[in-house]
Design a protein around this motif. Sequence first.
Motif, PDB file in Angstrom:
ATOM      1  N   LYS A 222     -31.994 -25.756  11.997  1.00  0.00           N
ATOM      2  CA  LYS A 222     -32.094 -24.506  12.092  1.00  0.00           C
ATOM      3  C   LYS A 222     -31.312 -23.267  12.973  1.00  0.00           C
ATOM      4  O   LYS A 222     -30.738 -24.135  14.498  1.00  0.00           O
ATOM      5  CB  LYS A 222     -33.800 -24.067  12.122  1.00  0.00           C
ATOM      6  CG  LYS A 222     -34.581 -24.340  10.851  1.00  0.00           C
ATOM      7  CD  LYS A 222     -35.921 -23.695  11.200  1.00  0.00           C
ATOM      8  CE  LYS A 222     -36.546 -24.041   9.536  1.00  0.00           C
ATOM      9  NZ  LYS A 222     -37.726 -23.319  10.040  1.00  0.00           N
TER      10      LYS A 222
ATOM     11  N   GLU B  89     -31.073 -16.783  11.771  1.00  0.00           N
ATOM     12  CA  GLU B  89     -30.206 -16.968   9.799  1.00  0.00           C
ATOM     13  C   GLU B  89     -29.535 -15.016  10.544  1.00  0.00           C
ATOM     14  O   GLU B  89     -30.276 -14.473  11.208  1.00  0.00           O
ATOM     15  CB  GLU B  89     -30.911 -16.551   9.287  1.00  0.00           C
ATOM     16  CG  GLU B  89     -31.504 -18.049   8.830  1.00  0.00           C
ATOM     17  CD  GLU B  89     -32.047 -17.832   7.198  1.00  0.00           C
ATOM     18  OE1 GLU B  89     -31.960 -16.583   6.812  1.00  0.00           O
ATOM     19  OE2 GLU B  89     -32.626 -18.808   7.562  1.00  0.00           O
TER      20      GLU B  89
ATOM     21  N   ALA C 230     -29.922 -25.844  -0.518  1.00  0.00           N
ATOM     22  CA  ALA C 230     -29.626 -24.769   0.392  1.00  0.00           C
ATOM     23  C   ALA C 230     -29.537 -25.040   1.499  1.00  0.00           C
ATOM     24  O   ALA C 230     -29.560 -25.821   2.874  1.00  0.00           O
ATOM     25  CB  ALA C 230     -29.412 -23.398   0.384  1.00  0.00           C
TER      26      ALA C 230
ATOM     27  N   SER D 286     -25.711 -28.154   6.354  1.00  0.00           N
ATOM     28  CA  SER D 286     -25.179 -27.721   7.452  1.00  0.00           C
ATOM     29  C   SER D 286     -25.590 -25.654   7.743  1.00  0.00           C
ATOM     30  O   SER D 286     -24.523 -25.920   6.700  1.00  0.00           O
ATOM     31  CB  SER D 286     -24.385 -28.192   8.035  1.00  0.00           C
ATOM     32  OG  SER D 286     -24.954 -29.280   8.481  1.00  0.00           O
ATOM     33  N   ARG D 287     -25.864 -25.265   7.841  1.00  0.00           N
ATOM     34  CA  ARG D 287     -25.400 -23.923   7.389  1.00  0.00           C
ATOM     35  C   ARG D 287     -23.907 -23.305   8.288  1.00  0.00           C
ATOM     36  O   ARG D 287     -23.945 -23.211   9.361  1.00  0.00           O
ATOM     37  CB  ARG D 287     -26.551 -22.828   8.550  1.00  0.00           C
ATOM     38  CG  ARG D 287     -27.940 -23.013   7.469  1.00  0.00           C
ATOM     39  CD  ARG D 287     -28.925 -21.864   8.336  1.00  0.00           C
ATOM     40  NE  ARG D 287     -30.512 -22.081   7.567  1.00  0.00           N
ATOM     41  CZ  ARG D 287     -30.534 -22.312   5.870  1.00  0.00           C
ATOM     42  NH1 ARG D 287     -29.960 -20.808   5.751  1.00  0.00           N
ATOM     43  NH2 ARG D 287     -31.793 -22.233   5.536  1.00  0.00           N
TER      44      ARG D 287
ATOM     45  N   GLY E  35     -26.179 -18.042  11.623  1.00  0.00           N
ATOM     46  CA  GLY E  35     -26.502 -18.584  10.486  1.00  0.00           C
ATOM     47  C   GLY E  35     -26.668 -17.978   9.095  1.00  0.00           C
ATOM     48  O   GLY E  35     -26.617 -16.778   9.133  1.00  0.00           O
TER      49      GLY E  35
ATOM     50  N   ASP F 162     -30.505 -18.829   2.716  1.00  0.00           N
ATOM     51  CA  ASP F 162     -29.721 -19.535   1.689  1.00  0.00           C
ATOM     52  C   ASP F 162     -29.115 -18.841   1.036  1.00  0.00           C
ATOM     53  O   ASP F 162     -28.256 -19.297  -0.132  1.00  0.00           O
ATOM     54  CB  ASP F 162     -31.317 -20.211   1.232  1.00  0.00           C
ATOM     55  CG  ASP F 162     -31.965 -20.982   1.943  1.00  0.00           C
ATOM     56  OD1 ASP F 162     -31.331 -21.302   3.168  1.00  0.00           O
ATOM     57  OD2 ASP F 162     -33.319 -20.845   2.677  1.00  0.00           O
TER      58      ASP F 162
ATOM     59  N   MET G 235     -25.574 -19.639   1.226  1.00  0.00           N
ATOM     60  CA  MET G 235     -24.833 -20.132   1.297  1.00  0.00           C
ATOM     61  C   MET G 235     -24.739 -20.862  -0.582  1.00  0.00           C
ATOM     62  O   MET G 235     -23.816 -21.450  -0.729  1.00  0.00           O
ATOM     63  CB  MET G 235     -26.191 -21.826   1.487  1.00  0.00           C
ATOM     64  CG  MET G 235     -25.818 -21.255   3.072  1.00  0.00           C
ATOM     65  SD  MET G 235     -27.132 -22.058   3.902  1.00  0.00           S
ATOM     66  CE  MET G 235     -26.696 -23.783   3.985  1.00  0.00           C
TER      67      MET G 235
ATOM     68  N   CYS H   6     -16.587 -17.444   9.168  1.00  0.00           N
ATOM     69  CA  CYS H   6     -17.121 -18.648   9.171  1.00  0.00           C
ATOM     70  C   CYS H   6     -16.363 -19.330  10.266  1.00  0.00           C
ATOM     71  O   CYS H   6     -15.537 -19.297   9.255  1.00  0.00           O
ATOM     72  CB  CYS H   6     -18.240 -19.366   8.166  1.00  0.00           C
ATOM     73  SG  CYS H   6     -19.290 -17.798   7.691  1.00  0.00           S
TER      74      CYS H   6
ATOM     75  N   SER I 190     -18.027 -25.591  11.312  1.00  0.00           N
ATOM     76  CA  SER I 190     -19.353 -24.905  10.392  1.00  0.00           C
ATOM     77  C   SER I 190     -19.637 -25.227   8.921  1.00  0.00           C
ATOM     78  O   SER I 190     -19.872 -25.690   8.210  1.00  0.00           O
ATOM     79  CB  SER I 190     -20.442 -23.470  11.128  1.00  0.00           C
ATOM     80  OG  SER I 190     -19.621 -22.982  10.047  1.00  0.00           O
TER      81      SER I 190
ATOM     82  N   PHE J 175     -20.812 -28.122   6.462  1.00  0.00           N
ATOM     83  CA  PHE J 175     -21.817 -27.565   5.151  1.00  0.00           C
ATOM     84  C   PHE J 175     -20.699 -28.392   3.931  1.00  0.00           C
ATOM     85  O   PHE J 175     -21.811 -28.894   3.366  1.00  0.00           O
ATOM     86  CB  PHE J 175     -21.122 -26.019   4.716  1.00  0.00           C
ATOM     87  CG  PHE J 175     -21.732 -25.246   4.048  1.00  0.00           C
ATOM     88  CD1 PHE J 175     -22.738 -25.698   3.083  1.00  0.00           C
ATOM     89  CD2 PHE J 175     -20.833 -25.980   2.609  1.00  0.00           C
ATOM     90  CE1 PHE J 175     -23.518 -25.129   1.639  1.00  0.00           C
ATOM     91  CE2 PHE J 175     -21.187 -24.788   1.511  1.00  0.00           C
ATOM     92  CZ  PHE J 175     -21.751 -24.655   1.356  1.00  0.00           C
TER      93      PHE J 175
END
Length: 893
Positions: free
Chosen positions: A137, A140, A419, A423-424, A433, A436, A439, A465, A469, A473
């Motif tokens: 985590k 977000e 999702a 990885s976020r 991040g 969901d 993503m 982004c 990361s 993902f």
Amino acid sequence: MRRSEPSPGTGTAEDASPPQTAAHDGASKLLLEVLRSAPSRDNSLKFNALIKRMPASQSLPLLVEWMTHKEARAALDKLARHHPAATLKYMTEHALASRSHLARSWAVRLALGEPAALKALTSAEQERFEALLSSMKVEEAAPEQLPPLLRQPPWVNGRASIELPTLDLPALVLPETIRWTLADKASAASGPLTSAWRLQRLDRSAAHWLAALRITPAGQARVMGGEALQEGDVELPQHAFDAEVPDLVLLLPDPAALAVWNSYPSSLWCTGRGDAIRAILAKHGEAALPGLAAYAQRHAAEGLALAIDVDSARLVPTALHALHHFKKARTAAIAWMTAHPVTTLTTALPLAFGRDGTQRSLAQHGVRWLLSQGFGAEAQQAAARHGSEMARALQALQETDPLQVLPSRMPRFAGFFVAPSLSRPVLRHGGTGLPDSAMEHIGTMLAISRLDSPYPGLAIVKDACTPTSLAEFAWDLFEAWMSAGAPVKEAWAFEALGHLGNDETAHRLTPFIREWPGESAHQRAVAGLDLLAAIGSDIALMHLNGIACKLKFKGLQDRARDNIDARAEARALTADELADRLVPDLELDARGTLQLDFGPRQFRVHFDAALKPCVQDAQGMRLKDLPRPGPQDDAALTHAAAPRFRQLKKDARAIAGVQIPRMEMAMVRRRRWSAGDFRLFILDHPLMRQLCTRLVWGVYEGAGAPARYFRIEEDAILVDAQDARADLPDDASVGIAHVLEMPQPMQAAFGQRLGDCGIVQPFRQLGRETFILKDAESADSEIRRFAGKTVATASVMGLVDRGWRRGLVEDGGYVGWYSKQAGEGLEVHLELAPGMVVGEPDFQPRQRLPSLVLRRAGTSGFDGRVKFGGLDRITVSEVLRDMALLAEAAIDP
């Protein structure tokens, strides 16, 4: 009665718990080593046979360890269905201990797919799973922090695309031409299939060859009168793989030849007969274009490549279809379309605004692609031919927001895309991040993208982004796809590595690419090469070049070389010149070293002759490895230094495996650098200079021996054999001196100086073995001195490291020869007896060496043989040295 052991599908839940004893753990490790060392063809059978006989408690650790293989994934799926709680427990512990992204993602997907499994765990085990989730985590991002595309993409609440017009315009009749010079036409007409091959068959009647093509008597009568074949005139073959060679058309009289070529079912022509097709075009000209168009429609890659000089609207639909759908044929389609843009656009525009949905989509994609490549003026010219309505329609197409261009049916996610298990991606600004939902939107963009035609929204995502990361993902998505059995229809999850990958992605992916051909996944390996090229970083291209230079699977090696050649051609470079530019500097300082800081302590990394990193402390004492952090060291600095050093060792090992052989081959092939390139890619390159300070270089004036010799000091100063400073003129030509080019006193002087300095050469240069021809060998096209020697097949395979290329792979993976370039248009040919099977050296573990044959490249048998006496002495010496080194490893027959 003896009680049988439960299988993974029948054991109890307790069976699925991890093994408890060290002996048990040791036995599992031993079994894994046995499986790893087994020939690749046997791995699946051995694994499945063993796993079926083992209880779940023993099989689970093996399956988890082996889960990158599809057989293990299938067994693990079955085990998870019967013992979800026990499997989840073990996977959670394994993911926490190993930090494996694959295990972590698997555990999360299992928990989300089987909620009862999570509830069945004890409180302590559920806490461990929560710890696993916590490790994934990040904070977000709030909705307002997201780009609009990730908040409300066009496909969520209906498509808001601009409505493009539909026009009912007839296709224009365009002239057809074959743009050959007289020399081109003469060359095509006199190909090998129209000379000896044809003369040997002229005694047979036309009826004989028409019957060979399975044309019925009624069909034969039709084509002999110049009429086209009709349905039923050709009997279908008994087997789908049966096909006929178009060479037979060359044996038919006019007008039957043209009638057969233009109307014979294109699905029944076999491929690889380009010479025959070019000869047909040379003889019949534009009248043979219907047959060529039909052939290209069936065999797009080969047909469009053969038609590169043919300007015909007949080929446009095939090119448009290949551009959008056929990865193998896309290169040929691009080449043809860019060679004939006006014809392509004039033909494509009515289709792009027509009523046929399929043709409309393909044509719009092709027109957009040509516009993106700078063919706007040609598009305006083509639209003007169709009138003002078309001009307005083209303008509407150009003004349409590319983000609104979506497929008619949006894809649905496969089960492996979960999702929360990935990885976020993290926003560049704020470090939060993605949720969901965002993503999932990225997943949708990837699913509607092609590697060569990404959805434009991906560029927005990459701007928003952090690259690292996004790469993580993509890698988690790839592992999830692999865990699901790598379904071909969901290959977008694999291509995500090309869209979002980075240097670390290239490091991780390359071992898979090297291994997949041995696991019956050759096409996946080929796709992997395209991903490395798409990543495009220096590290990715370095790995691509490494595969091109050294790999036991020749087909994959050739594809990698094609990728490198394409990159070189696009930049007007030779493959060698591009390879110079592919060597990363590993962020070394100007001295070619790296400083690692522990706070109170500092360490310096330099490189030995094999480019292996070596560590020295502040007093200059060499250490075995980077020390462990101590209580007085700065924790933050040591935390960064240790992985940096591990990565450096990994990178240096990969680079050394490519660059040391490359420099040796540069000496053998007498490659020359301009003074400017030498300074840029050797002298000023912090890593290559470390390697090249150990070699003796020459300044060449013409094709003879060097006029002067020098070596490189660590401070990038050039010195001669007496350590006097040597100048390098701006117009100099520089190369690695071969020992046969150096007088004996010069060899001794440089050898003494290198010895005094304790310098070890990365390969044999000054002490290199040399060989000469015997008088009889000079006057012959064969060398028999090594005939009769028996050597290990694995030793023969090692010839690729010395510049030899493996011969064509025939049925069953059989290879019967190796060859080495020996000057312009010449090659030395080494036949093998009995031959080898690719990927299975133990199938024929020994090879008897016959004679060496020198011939013109591309010839066979006794045709094209050339006497060895015409070769220069360095080429002769290197060929004989290769064979002598091979013969030294001779074994008892």
